[in-house]
Design a protein around this motif. Structure first.
Motif, PDB file in Angstrom:
ATOM      1  N   LEU A 161       0.743  -0.914  -0.283  1.00  0.00           N
ATOM      2  CA  LEU A 161       0.101  -0.176  -0.307  1.00  0.00           C
ATOM      3  C   LEU A 161       0.959   1.544  -0.373  1.00  0.00           C
ATOM      4  O   LEU A 161       0.595   2.113  -0.845  1.00  0.00           O
ATOM      5  CB  LEU A 161      -0.704  -0.152   1.440  1.00  0.00           C
ATOM      6  N   ASP A 162       2.083   1.442   1.016  1.00  0.00           N
ATOM      7  CA  ASP A 162       3.299   2.745   0.897  1.00  0.00           C
ATOM      8  C   ASP A 162       3.551   2.846  -0.517  1.00  0.00           C
ATOM      9  O   ASP A 162       4.375   4.137  -0.637  1.00  0.00           O
ATOM     10  CB  ASP A 162       3.511   1.865   1.870  1.00  0.00           C
ATOM     11  N   THR A 163       3.378   1.338  -1.134  1.00  0.00           N
ATOM     12  CA  THR A 163       4.746   1.789  -2.129  1.00  0.00           C
ATOM     13  C   THR A 163       3.872   1.806  -3.530  1.00  0.00           C
ATOM     14  O   THR A 163       4.235   2.374  -5.304  1.00  0.00           O
ATOM     15  CB  THR A 163       6.222   0.899  -2.737  1.00  0.00           C
ATOM     16  N   ILE A 164       2.970   1.396  -3.853  1.00  0.00           N
ATOM     17  CA  ILE A 164       1.844   1.177  -4.368  1.00  0.00           C
ATOM     18  C   ILE A 164       1.567   2.870  -5.533  1.00  0.00           C
ATOM     19  O   ILE A 164       1.605   3.300  -4.751  1.00  0.00           O
ATOM     20  CB  ILE A 164       0.868   0.762  -5.253  1.00  0.00           C
ATOM     21  N   PRO A 165       1.650   2.799  -6.501  1.00  0.00           N
ATOM     22  CA  PRO A 165       1.006   4.125  -7.664  1.00  0.00           C
ATOM     23  C   PRO A 165       0.121   4.884  -7.343  1.00  0.00           C
ATOM     24  O   PRO A 165      -0.925   5.585  -7.600  1.00  0.00           O
ATOM     25  CB  PRO A 165       1.774   4.186  -8.097  1.00  0.00           C
ATOM     26  N   PRO A 212       0.102   6.791   0.833  1.00  0.00           N
ATOM     27  CA  PRO A 212       1.140   7.596   0.279  1.00  0.00           C
ATOM     28  C   PRO A 212       0.699   8.645  -1.137  1.00  0.00           C
ATOM     29  O   PRO A 212       0.563   9.927  -0.721  1.00  0.00           O
ATOM     30  CB  PRO A 212       2.702   7.485   0.511  1.00  0.00           C
ATOM     31  N   ALA A 213       0.307   7.467  -1.385  1.00  0.00           N
ATOM     32  CA  ALA A 213      -0.224   7.797  -3.043  1.00  0.00           C
ATOM     33  C   ALA A 213      -1.460   8.618  -3.259  1.00  0.00           C
ATOM     34  O   ALA A 213      -1.033  10.112  -3.424  1.00  0.00           O
ATOM     35  CB  ALA A 213      -0.153   7.119  -4.092  1.00  0.00           C
ATOM     36  N   THR A 214      -1.937   8.874  -1.908  1.00  0.00           N
ATOM     37  CA  THR A 214      -3.311   9.389  -2.022  1.00  0.00           C
ATOM     38  C   THR A 214      -3.263  10.866  -1.497  1.00  0.00           C
ATOM     39  O   THR A 214      -3.235  11.745  -2.089  1.00  0.00           O
ATOM     40  CB  THR A 214      -4.101   9.080  -0.627  1.00  0.00           C
ATOM     41  N   ALA A 231      -7.504   4.391  -6.630  1.00  0.00           N
ATOM     42  CA  ALA A 231      -8.076   5.313  -7.625  1.00  0.00           C
ATOM     43  C   ALA A 231      -6.397   5.771  -8.961  1.00  0.00           C
ATOM     44  O   ALA A 231      -5.670   5.230  -7.641  1.00  0.00           O
ATOM     45  CB  ALA A 231      -8.667   6.998  -7.563  1.00  0.00           C
ATOM     46  N   TYR A 232      -6.794   5.975 -10.069  1.00  0.00           N
ATOM     47  CA  TYR A 232      -5.332   7.071 -10.023  1.00  0.00           C
ATOM     48  C   TYR A 232      -5.600   7.841 -11.022  1.00  0.00           C
ATOM     49  O   TYR A 232      -6.894   7.973 -11.817  1.00  0.00           O
ATOM     50  CB  TYR A 232      -4.685   5.572 -10.789  1.00  0.00           C
ATOM     51  N   ASP A 233      -4.622   8.984 -11.135  1.00  0.00           N
ATOM     52  CA  ASP A 233      -4.865  10.055 -11.974  1.00  0.00           C
ATOM     53  C   ASP A 233      -5.149   9.745 -13.656  1.00  0.00           C
ATOM     54  O   ASP A 233      -4.246   9.319 -14.451  1.00  0.00           O
ATOM     55  CB  ASP A 233      -3.673  11.134 -11.555  1.00  0.00           C
ATOM     56  N   ILE A 234      -6.422  10.013 -14.161  1.00  0.00           N
ATOM     57  CA  ILE A 234      -6.917  10.090 -15.787  1.00  0.00           C
ATOM     58  C   ILE A 234      -6.325  11.146 -16.570  1.00  0.00           C
ATOM     59  O   ILE A 234      -7.098  12.169 -17.014  1.00  0.00           O
ATOM     60  CB  ILE A 234      -7.521   9.481 -15.938  1.00  0.00           C
TER      61      ILE A 234
END
Length: 571
Positions: free
Chosen positions: A27-31, A48-50, A127-130
């Motif tokens: 969870l800490d390293t996934i983008p 952290p990605a959040t 979620a991820y940025d699109i």
């Protein structure tokens, strides 16, 4: 310790601890942004990605409702919590709001968490940025709905916009107007000065239209030199006449492009909603009919749609059918207007003029049936009939008069498009037995600018036959005498509108003077048409004009009357 009592498995506990550490590491390293919530949508933890995506510290998010990061309103359950259970399944596009208030588009998926070891169930929101994808899609959508040159909405966008605008107008009881603007003779600018000049003119007109309209109005380019304007939220009795007059002044003022000052005029057609139609397609069609009426009125005009125009539109179709029948049944005739040499006063030629008296419609003026022949594909048939009939009539006139005459016939741009017409001219001359030099072909100056290569080739071929080339109605378009040096031209006819301005002996008709002087310098003969008064004749004679025609001498008359009129004029 009883037999039923189980001793804790140390290995299992250690395995669970290692698994939790591994999950935390992932969870800490996934983008991807990962937010864990409880069953009511309250944030339990974030990775952290959040925090990197949204700009919040972890402590600011934990304990807050998920709605704190939402850039759009989620559906709520009956208890007022986000209805995350309804959002499970395929991932969807969503919008998050950052700490600074800006938004970011994301692809989001919601995964339910099962209760484990007494913990409450909840959800993982992944979620991820699109942003890049959204920008690319928006760019493609923009290209599909906007004009690349002016960046204005295109026809497809206009039709969709009208659908929403009509709904809003119906709800508010306010009106709207759709106005179409078509620049007059734009192709001549494009072809004579270059497409880069034409493109820049279109950009200037687009900018002026945007400045002229309000922020809520819509300006679109429908293609070529045609623009559309949607005026919203109009009171029922808005003074649209005044608005259109302002448009003519503000938008259609002269434009200077790369040192060329271009006189800009336009034909404008408009409709009012709800009076003139109920749907976008009908409104656009009616506005187009009104614009056509403005063109038919001589261009540089404004026409508002009325339902009588639909009858006129149907009338054009009926007129087309009647004209086709007239050509088949020989209902058309020719009149001949004499042309005089100003120096000698002698009749030196005649211009053939088509006339039509319909058994059902009565006399139909040429300015009505010639455009119908053009649009209906009958102009070649009509032109060939005029040519052969006039050549044969010329032979009879000359036999009675005892001396030769020249014959002028008008030619449509469509006739000049094929080599067959050139063969038709050669055959008509040969069949009638007249000299090629006796035939003058009259073309409009606009034709010279539409297609240099084809037009020059055709005119040179006519010249090679010995036929003379005359430019009719000179001065009404964009061309100049200097421009005419590129073409094999023998004679220029000054447009009657300039001759009508000569009303007294002291008049200074500068345009007439300039045309006569410069044409003679280029070795061309000058004819003035529409001469009606002795003052006009004297003015033209003093300036050295070569030939004249008009009602001062004779209207167009049947072939049988030409000899009598010619003898009377020759005295």
């Amino acid at each position: 310790m009883g037999p039923g009592h189980r001793v804790p498995d140390g290995g299992a506990m250690e395995s669970r601890t290692e698994g939790a550490a591994l999950r935390r590491s992932i969870l800490d390293t996934i983008p991807f942004s990962i937010i864990a919530t409880d069953a009511r949508g309250r944030i339990v933890t974030v990775n952290p990605a959040t925090t990197a995506l949204l700009g919040y510290d972890r402590d600011e998010l934990v304990g807050a409702p998920l709605s704190v990061v939402d850039g759009a309103r989620r559906r709520l359950s009956a208890g007022g919590a986000p209805a995350l259970t309804d959002d499970q399944g395929d991932d969807v596009e969503w919008v998050y709001r950052r700490r600074d208030g800006t938004t970011v588009p994301v692809q989001e998926a919601i995964v339910p968490l099962d209760a484990e070891d007494g913990e409450a169930p909840g959800f993982l929101v992944v979620a991820y940025d699109i942003t890049h994808r959204a920008r690319t899609r928006d760019h493609v959508e923009h290209l599909a709905t906007h004009d690349s040159l002016t960046n204005l909405p295109n026809r497809a966008h206009l039709l969709r916009h009208l659908e929403g605008a009509l709904e809003r107008a119906e709800q508010t009881s306010l009106h709207l107007a759709l106005v179409l603007l078509d620049l007059d003779h734009f192709k001549r600018i494009n072809d004579s000065l270059g497409h880069h000049i034409g493109d820049e003119l279109l950009v200037v007109v687009a900018e002026r239209l945007l400045a002229w309209t309000r922020s809520d109005d819509l300006v679109a380019r429908l293609g070529g030199d045609e623009f559309a304007v949607v005026l919203h939220d109009l009171p029922p009795y808005a003074d649209l006449e005044r608005r259109m007059e302002e448009l003519m002044v503000d938008v259609l003022a002269p434009v200077v492009v790369h040192g060329y000052e271009l006189a800009v005029t336009g034909s404008i057609g408009g409709i009012r909603y709800p009076a003139d139609g109920e749907d976008p397609a009908t409104l656009l069609k009616h506005a187009d009919i009104a614009m056509y009426e403005a063109k038919a009125a001589g261009r540089n005009a404004i026409r508002w749609f009325d339902h009588g125009m639909l009858k006129d539109d149907d009338g054009r179709l009926a007129l087309s059918a009647a004209l086709r029948q007239a050509l088949e049944q020989g209902e058309l005739s020719l009149a001949y207007q004499p042309q005089l040499d100003l120096a000698t006063g002698q009749v030196v030629g005649v211009e053939a003029l088509a006339r039509w008296t319909s058994p059902t419609l009565g006399p139909v003026p040429p300015d009505r049936f010639i455009p119908v022949a053009e649009d209906g594909g009958m102009i070649t048939h009509l032109g060939n009939w005029v040519l052969r009939t006039a050549c044969e009539a010329l032979v009879r006139m000359q036999e009675e008069l005892g001396h030769p005459l020249r014959l002028a016939v008008n030619v449509s741009p469509r006739q000049l498009r094929g080599r067959a017409w050139l063969e038709e001219i050669a055959d008509a001359i040969s069949s009638a037995g007249i000299a090629p030099a006796q035939l003058e072909v009259e073309i409009t100056e606009g034709l010279l600018i539409e297609d240099h290569g084809d037009v020059v080739a055709m005119l040179e071929s006519l010249r090679s036959l010995g036929v003379a080339i005359v430019v009719d109605d000179f001065g009404r378009g964009y061309s100049s005498l200097a421009y005419l040096t590129k073409f094999p031209i023998d004679k220029i006819k000054i447009d009657r509108s300039f001759i009508s301005e000569i009303t007294c002996a002291d008049n200074d008709a500068a345009i007439v003077d300039a045309i006569i002087v410069m044409a003679h310098a280029l070795g061309m003969t000058v004819v003035a048409e529409g001469v009606e008064t002795a003052v006009q004749e004297r003015y033209l004679r003093e300036r050295g004009c070569d030939e004249v025609q008009g009602y001062r001498y004779s209207p167009g008359v049947p072939a049988d009357d030409v000899v009598q009129v010619t003898r009377a004029l020759s005295g």
